[in-house]
Design an enzyme around this catalytic site. Structure first.
Site, PDB file in Angstrom:
ATOM      1  N   ASP A 244      -9.577   9.054   0.330  1.00  0.00           N
ATOM      2  CA  ASP A 244     -10.661  10.012   0.243  1.00  0.00           C
ATOM      3  C   ASP A 244     -10.666  11.046   1.355  1.00  0.00           C
ATOM      4  O   ASP A 244     -10.608  10.274   2.605  1.00  0.00           O
ATOM      5  CB  ASP A 244     -11.792   9.352  -0.255  1.00  0.00           C
TER       6      ASP A 244
ATOM      7  N   HIS B  43      -3.902  17.357   0.877  1.00  0.00           N
ATOM      8  CA  HIS B  43      -3.233  16.445   0.253  1.00  0.00           C
ATOM      9  C   HIS B  43      -1.939  15.771   0.751  1.00  0.00           C
ATOM     10  O   HIS B  43      -1.510  14.790   0.962  1.00  0.00           O
ATOM     11  CB  HIS B  43      -3.174  16.674  -1.174  1.00  0.00           C
TER      12      HIS B  43
ATOM     13  N   LEU C 223       6.703  -6.210   1.289  1.00  0.00           N
ATOM     14  CA  LEU C 223       5.407  -5.871   0.939  1.00  0.00           C
ATOM     15  C   LEU C 223       5.290  -5.195  -0.429  1.00  0.00           C
ATOM     16  O   LEU C 223       6.254  -4.543  -0.749  1.00  0.00           O
ATOM     17  CB  LEU C 223       5.070  -4.494   1.906  1.00  0.00           C
TER      18      LEU C 223
END
Ligand code: IPE
Ligand code: IPE
Ligand code: MG
Length: 254
Positions: free
Chosen positions: A32, A49, A143
């Site tokens: 965020d 973004h 991962l």
């Protein structure tokens, strides 16, 4: 006079010491602050973004290098459709771009991509890129990167309830057998251990509908740093702090 360059212990400030034998297995991040980052710079939101995608790249690399096994990144919520249409389409475009640009490196580094959320509700090019990335990386073990897309914690719980209710209605499930573990196996996160650490950049003290069931005993770490400014050093600090905490799960230290 105000000393603008105080002497600092460089090692202590820049290299927090993490204990690699006690790493969180699963780290979740609410990515965020992209809008505020762009606003501060007087640039279009989409640049925030885009810069946020860089942060994800750095954090993913760090997790793979350090030995964190699962990273769940909240990229688009079920509520984010309320945003202006051009912002939503920029975000979807960036997702496709991120997947196509990163897939090779992610795959070479043993990263498995998985999605959580109602992903068939994404625009078809984003959905297809996501499915292709999942398929290409499905054997990777180093991962797991869970991308939460069109994700809502309440919707996830509702979908699990509907699924189990349907099975019970069909006579394939005894309602009395529904326990926490069976319920968890009906969520998008089936088979994934709950997050040990949840990081929220940009300073909001809320969950914004993220992993509501799974974070019952997750350690929270909130920082004012905006997501596009977030780098591995912040994650490292979060892990150091996490390792200083005592997790009791409602019990008592023996
Ligand atoms: C997070 O950044 C990105 C998404 C929610 C998709 P924001 O766009 O919410 O950034 P702020 O909260 O406006 O700063
Ligand atoms: C949470 O951020 C969702 C994502 C980061 C994808 P928001 O910006 O949507 O959350 P609120 O609106 O501040 O709670
Ligand atoms: Mg926000």
């Amino acid at each position: 006079m105000f000393n603008r360059k105080p002497h600092r212990n460089k090692r202590a400030v820049e290299e927090p010491q993490i204990d690699k034998s006690r790493l969180p297995v699963h780290v979740a991040i609410i990515m965020d602050g992209n809008g505020r980052w762009a606003k501060q710079r007087g640039v279009p939101k989409v640049m925030g973004h885009r810069a946020g995608a860089e942060s994800l790249r750095d954090v993913v690399r760090y997790c793979a290098e350090t030995g964190i096994l699962i990273l769940t990144a909240y990229a688009f919520s079920t509520e984010n459709w309320k945003r202006p249409q051009d912002e939503v389409s920029n975000l979807m475009g960036l997702l496709v771009e991120y997947l196509s640009k990163e897939i090779q490196e992610l795959n070479d580094n043993g990263v498995r991509i998985k999605s959580i959320g109602q992903v068939d509700g994404l625009p078809s090019d984003a959905y297809e890129a996501l499915m292709a990335a999942e398929d290409k990386t499905k054997e990777n073990k180093r991962l797991t990167l869970n991308l939460a897309l069109n994700y809502g914690g309440r919707l996830e719980i509702l979908e699990a309830v509907r699924k189990l209710a349907h099975e019970a209605h069909e006579g394939r499930l005894d309602p009395a057998s529904i326990d926490e573990s069976l319920f968890a196996s009906a969520l998008y996160t089936a088979g994934i251990p709950d997050p040990d650490l949840l990081i929220r950049p940009a300073g909001e003290f809320r969950l914004s509908n993220f992993l509501l069931w799974q974070i019952a005993y997750t350690e929270l770490w909130i920082t004012p740093v905006l997501w596009p400014d977030f780098r591995r050093s912040h994650l490292e600090q979060a892990i150091v702090d996490y390792q200083c905490r005592e997790r009791r799960f409602g019990g008592r230290k023996s």
